[in-house]
Design a protein around this motif. Structure first.
Motif, PDB file in Angstrom:
ATOM      1  N   ALA A  62       0.823  -1.222   0.000  1.00 23.53           N
ATOM      2  CA  ALA A  62       0.000   0.000   0.000  1.00 23.53           C
ATOM      3  C   ALA A  62       0.846   1.256   0.000  1.00 23.53           C
ATOM      4  CB  ALA A  62      -0.945  -0.005   1.211  1.00 23.53           C
ATOM      5  N   ILE A  63       2.019   1.233   0.692  1.00 20.00           N
ATOM      6  CA  ILE A  63       2.818   2.462   0.786  1.00 20.00           C
ATOM      7  C   ILE A  63       3.535   2.783  -0.517  1.00 20.00           C
ATOM      8  CG2 ILE A  63       3.152   2.153   3.251  1.00 20.00           C
ATOM      9  CD1 ILE A  63       6.037   1.288   2.637  1.00 20.00           C
ATOM     10  N   GLN A  64       3.497   1.871  -1.483  1.00 20.03           N
ATOM     11  CA  GLN A  64       4.118   2.177  -2.768  1.00 20.03           C
ATOM     12  C   GLN A  64       3.306   3.184  -3.563  1.00 20.03           C
ATOM     13  OE1 GLN A  64       7.165   0.970  -3.532  1.00 20.03           O
ATOM     14  NE2 GLN A  64       7.088   0.068  -1.481  1.00 20.03           N
ATOM     15  N   ASP A  65       2.073   3.443  -3.123  1.00 21.42           N
ATOM     16  CA  ASP A  65       1.199   4.388  -3.833  1.00 21.42           C
ATOM     17  C   ASP A  65       0.805   5.496  -2.874  1.00 21.42           C
ATOM     18  OD1 ASP A  65      -1.663   5.322  -4.881  1.00 21.42           O
ATOM     19  OD2 ASP A  65      -0.551   4.428  -6.534  1.00 21.42           O
ATOM     20  N   SER A  66       0.704   6.718  -3.376  1.00 17.57           N
ATOM     21  CA  SER A  66       0.414   7.863  -2.504  1.00 17.57           C
ATOM     22  C   SER A  66      -1.071   8.040  -2.230  1.00 17.57           C
ATOM     23  CB  SER A  66       0.958   9.153  -3.139  1.00 17.57           C
ATOM     24  OG  SER A  66       0.320   9.381  -4.392  1.00 17.57           O
ATOM     25  N   GLY A  67      -1.927   7.256  -2.893  1.00 20.29           N
ATOM     26  CA  GLY A  67      -3.357   7.385  -2.677  1.00 20.29           C
ATOM     27  C   GLY A  67      -3.915   6.217  -1.884  1.00 20.29           C
ATOM     28  N   LEU A  68      -5.239   6.084  -1.899  1.00 17.74           N
ATOM     29  CA  LEU A  68      -5.911   5.000  -1.182  1.00 17.74           C
ATOM     30  C   LEU A  68      -5.689   3.689  -1.937  1.00 17.74           C
ATOM     31  CD1 LEU A  68      -7.794   4.551   1.271  1.00 17.74           C
ATOM     32  CD2 LEU A  68      -9.696   4.671  -0.347  1.00 17.74           C
ATOM     33  N   PHE A  69      -5.261   2.640  -1.237  1.00 13.87           N
ATOM     34  CA  PHE A  69      -4.949   1.342  -1.822  1.00 13.87           C
ATOM     35  C   PHE A  69      -6.049   0.371  -1.412  1.00 13.87           C
ATOM     36  CE2 PHE A  69      -1.918  -1.519  -3.714  1.00 13.87           C
ATOM     37  CZ  PHE A  69      -2.153  -2.737  -3.108  1.00 13.87           C
ATOM     38  N   VAL A  70      -6.818  -0.116  -2.388  1.00 16.59           N
ATOM     39  CA  VAL A  70      -7.971  -0.973  -2.107  1.00 16.59           C
ATOM     40  C   VAL A  70      -7.847  -2.263  -2.912  1.00 16.59           C
ATOM     41  CG1 VAL A  70     -10.478  -1.171  -2.178  1.00 16.59           C
ATOM     42  CG2 VAL A  70      -9.417   1.033  -1.687  1.00 16.59           C
TER      43      VAL A  70
END
Length: 661
Positions: free
Chosen positions: A89-97
């Protein structure tokens, strides 16, 4: 098995940070290994409640583990890094779903998916530093997949919780840095005092170089002196010392009593006691500030005194070597600053308008009582929050753009009218005037905002605009109805005399109907109740007499003045539209208006037939919106419309207890 990709909100692509940078950033917050805290537990609990999930965590990704600051439904605070969902999830700056973990090849074989607790759904919002470096996540799990992902509201609130966690961490880091700066400043101040005392001692040891010493003292405006503690505390004073104290040259060797007599009466006892105690108690130095009355001109001057006390091998005091400086200007500046601060504080707190100091990032630094009243929040809640937290979403971008331009120097000040959202759900209109406060070097420091509540003014303006629109609408409708009456009367009469007689009657009925609804337009209802049958007949009389093409039917219903005018306005809007486009626009079109009363409600049905083909409108006109708002807001009911091919059908359902008003 078909791959099911995760749903991600944010900026894709390679991260702008390295793992080494991320770990350094994490360590700066000193959060790892800390005890559980209620604040973070409540964040996890809120995330679980908002997303209706059994598992929620506030966690941080280290080099070798997934450490949890708070958790709901996990039971452990240390998780293996290799099975961590959040490290993805931390690889992306937005909400990870991830709607279904079992269908995602990255997680399908994860033991937390294949075994206990059998999680199937994941959503995580990254904890981002101001530089955009992720430290961990606020995340939730569910044991059932959610094919549609996370709804907009819980997704937005999950991101908000993540921002709140980072705000708390930033505040803690800022406080720690501030404490370190204060400690360093105290250390520097102590170093300064030690250095000055060392300077005095060095001057005493180099007494033979009197000329150089005198010149140094004169340039530095520091008066050196030496006190013989074995000979009645007599002092030997430098020329600069004599100048500071307003003494003649022959006073270079003064007695202890001469010095005490020169001290201001209000400071005399305290200052002499401090001097004698410093000598008697074996102190090696002292630092005093006191006032004197200068003999040369009677002026009151502030003296800053630094000294070192030398002792023999048995600890007996031998001599004191020190320096005096005139600190009057500094003291006066401090007094002026205190007065200025008091004046500013009085102006700030007692202002009739709201005043706020805002950081360049939009965070409230200080607010006065009036602003708290306007915003509907107390001071503790506001401080540390962003102005966007209380600003209506549609007003945020304009305000942020103005603040950005102000900080960039593109404007000196700016003024906007915007809305705040109060805790009770209400909105307050404000006039916001913002200016920038700069540091001595010219760089921006913070903004000062003056906030005026203009809700009443905007309400008056909006009411005036609505009245103008309503009057314009009324006039257009009257002309349209009158034109339709003329055309229909011309088609159904044989002579001009008959046409004049029929048209005069219809225009009279139109005037009576207009009199009945004008109270609803201008807000001046009468005081007498009327029956529903009378209201309906009066409104529809300009279009049809009750009979073959107009049917009215229902039990007797008494209407209060407010309900009568409101219902008359709604029927008038329906009749106007029918006269323009519906059954009342043709000679043989029929309208049936019926009503029933039961279970505390009045139900009305408006049914048209025999008119032109029905075409649903692409959008609701002003009259339709006015009727809808009157039914819902004034009468507390509901209004529905069915565009049937054979004719429009409108249903109204009104609470009986509203009809008497």
């Amino acid at each position: 098995m078909e791959d099911m990709p995760s749903t991600m909100t944010g900026v894709g692509g390679e991260p702008s940070w390295s793992e080494e940078e991320r770990l350094r950033a994490l360590n700066r917050y000193s959060i790892l290994g800390s005890e559980r805290e209620t604040l973070f537990d409540e964040v996890a609990r809120l995330a679980a409640d908002i997303c209706e999930a059994p598992v929620a965590m506030v966690g941080f990704i280290t080099a070798d583990r997934h450490w949890l600051k708070a958790e709901i439904g996990v039971g452990s605070r240390d998780l293996p890094l290799e099975t961590s969902f959040c490290r993805h999830a931390i690889q992306d700056s937005g909400l990870f779903v991830v709607p279904d973990l079992a269908q995602d090849p990255r997680f399908a074989q994860n033991p937390f998916v294949t075994g206990e607790p059998g999680v199937r759904f994941y959503a995580g919002a990254p904890l981002l530093t101001p530089e955009g470096v992720p430290l961990g996540t606020v995340c939730i799990f569910d044991t059932v997949p959610r094919p549609d992902g996370l709804d907009e509201r819980p997704a937005r609130l999950l991101r908000t919780l993540a921002r709140h966690v980072m705000t708390e961490l930033e505040l803690r880091r800022a406080l720690a840095e501030r404490d370190a700066e204060i400690t360093a400043a105290r250390y520097r101040e102590e170093e300064r005092r030690v250095a000055e005392a060392a300077l005095v001692a060095s001057e005493a040891r180099l007494r033979e170089r009197t000329a150089d010493l005198v010149r140094a003292q004169r340039v530095g405006r520091i008066g050196g002196f030496e006190v013989d503690l074995r000979d009645g505390n007599r002092s030997r004073c430098s020329p600069e010392y004599l100048a500071i104290h307003g003494l003649p040259p022959e006073s270079w060797n003064e007695s202890h009593e001469d010095w005490v007599a020169r001290i201001h009466p209000d400071d005399r006892t305290r200052t002499e006691r401090m001097f004698l105690e410093a000598v008697a108690e074996g102190l090696t130095s002292y630092d005093f500030e006191y006032r004197i009355i200068r003999p040369s001109d009677g002026a009151v001057r502030w003296i800053g005194a630094l000294a070192e006390i030398e002792h023999d091998g048995d600890g007996r005091p031998l001599r004191l070597v020190g320096a005096h400086s005139d600190i009057t200007a500094r003291k006066e500046a401090e007094d002026a600053l205190r007065v200025s601060e008091a004046n500013y504080r009085a102006l700030f707190e007692q202002a009739a308008v709201g005043v706020a100091r805002v950081g360049l990032d939009g965070i409230f630094l200080e607010v006065n009582d009036r602003f708290c009243t306007i915003a509907g929040h107390d001071r503790d809640w506001l401080i540390g929050r962003n102005f966007g937290d209380i600003t209506l979403p549609e007003d945020k971008d304009r305000d942020r753009a103005s603040l950005t331009a102000l900080v960039a120097g593109e404007m000196a000040t700016y003024t906007v009218e915007k809305r705040y959202l109060r805790p009770d759900g209400g909105q307050v209109w404000v006039n916001l005037s913002v200016g920038l406060v700069r540091r001595p070097d010219g760089t921006p420091d913070h903004a000062v905002a003056v906030i005026e509540d203009i809700t009443d003014r905007r309400r008056v303006e909006d009411g005036r605009q609505l009245l103008v629109r309503e009057l314009n609408h009324r006039v257009k409708n009257l002309f349209a109805i009158a034109g339709g009456m003329v055309a229909m009367t011309a088609r159904t009469t044989r002579t001009s005399v008959e046409m004049a007689r029929v048209l005069t009657g219809r225009l009279g009925a139109l005037a009576s109907a207009h009199d009945l609804i004008q109270a609803a337009v201008v807000g001046s209802a009468g005081t007498e109740a009327v029956c529903l049958q009378k209201v309906a007949a009066a409104v529809l009389a300009p279009h049809r007499p009750v009979g073959e093409y107009l049917g009215l039917g229902g039990p007797p219903v008494s209407l209060g003045p407010g309900a009568a005018t409101g219902l008359a306005l709604v029927l008038h809007e329906l009749a106007t539209n029918a006269a323009k486009y519906g059954a009342l626009s043709v000679a043989h079109g029929r309208l049936d208006l019926t009503w029933t009363v039961g279970e505390g409600r009045l139900d009305l049905e408006w049914r048209e037939s025999g008119g032109p083909p029905v075409v649903p409108p692409r959008r609701a006109g002003f009259g339709s919106r006015l009727a809808q708002r009157t039914v819902e807001d004034q009468l507390g009911g509901t209004l529905g419309q069915d565009w049937w091919p054979e004719g429009l059908r409108v249903t109204l359902s009104l609470p009986v207890d509203q009809l008497g008003s």
